[in-house]
Design a protein around this motif. Structure first.
Motif, PDB file in Angstrom:
ATOM      1  N   PHE A  19       3.845  -0.981 -10.487  1.00 24.52           N
ATOM      2  CA  PHE A  19       4.418  -2.314 -10.624  1.00 24.52           C
ATOM      3  C   PHE A  19       4.635  -2.771 -12.061  1.00 24.52           C
ATOM      4  CE2 PHE A  19       2.240  -2.479  -6.457  1.00 24.52           C
ATOM      5  CZ  PHE A  19       3.382  -2.587  -5.681  1.00 24.52           C
TER       6      PHE A  19
ATOM      7  N   TYR B  92      -1.603   0.655  -9.093  1.00 26.06           N
ATOM      8  CA  TYR B  92      -0.686  -0.476  -9.142  1.00 26.06           C
ATOM      9  C   TYR B  92      -0.054  -0.631 -10.515  1.00 26.06           C
ATOM     10  CZ  TYR B  92      -2.498  -2.249  -4.686  1.00 26.06           C
ATOM     11  OH  TYR B  92      -2.850  -2.412  -3.385  1.00 26.06           O
TER      12      TYR B  92
ATOM     13  N   THR C   4       5.181  -9.217  -5.608  1.00 28.83           N
ATOM     14  CA  THR C   4       4.311  -8.965  -6.747  1.00 28.83           C
ATOM     15  C   THR C   4       4.026 -10.315  -7.408  1.00 28.83           C
ATOM     16  OG1 THR C   4       5.415  -6.843  -7.043  1.00 28.83           O
ATOM     17  CG2 THR C   4       4.035  -7.587  -8.839  1.00 28.83           C
TER      18      THR C   4
END
Length: 161
Positions: free
Chosen positions: A7, A3, A40
């Motif tokens: 992100f 992640y 997110t």
């Protein structure tokens, strides 16, 4: 899934683990900063900054089967290749040549395409064979065991946003 790379590192709006003022305002106002393909928000950001996948993988003491499509555009197969060897009891990586995320043909959300159905049958057979070959597996059980394994993968880091 890595992640942090997906992100944070590869995304605009971040600099040295700091969220830009624009992204921070979106996070405060909407509850998430971006949608790619899901929101997110703070929960995911906490996971990004505190969870250490290497430590979690190393703490797993039972055999692991990783099934991954080679054409997965959501979670690259390279991540399974990278993390597979880190599992404490070893991992078997089974790659489905040409399969997308979810073991389907691209743009086949209902799994109606014959190839998607063939991959689904192949995955079910592989998982069944893998589990049958393991026999009974002794592992810690209960909430305390799960918590202990998860806590071992957390680092003391802070994100700013």
């Amino acid at each position: 899934m890595d992640y942090r790379n997906r992100f944070i590192t590869d995304q605009a709006g971040w600099s040295e683990d700091y969220l830009s003022e624009e992204r921070a305002a979106k996070l405060d106002g909407r509850g998430f900063s971006v949608r790619q393909p899901f929101e997110t928000g703070r929960g995911l950001l906490n996971e990004v900054f505190f969870l250490e996948p290497e430590a979690i993988c190393a703490a797993v003491r039972v055999p692991v089967l990783i099934v991954h499509g080679t054409k997965d555009t959501f979670v690259p197969v390279e991540l399974s290749r990278r993390y597979g060897p880190l599992f404490g009891a070893g991992a078997e990586l089974y790659e489905l040549e040409g399969a997308q995320h979810g073991f389907a043909v691209h743009d086949d959300p209902t799994y109606a395409h014959p190839q998607s159905q063939a991959w689904q049958r192949e995955v079910i057979a592989k998982v069944s064979d893998f589990l049958a070959a393991q026999g009974p597996v002794l592992a810690p059980t209960g909430e305390a065991a799960v918590g202990r394994h998860l806590r071992s993968g957390f680092k003391e880091r802070r994100w700013h946003g």
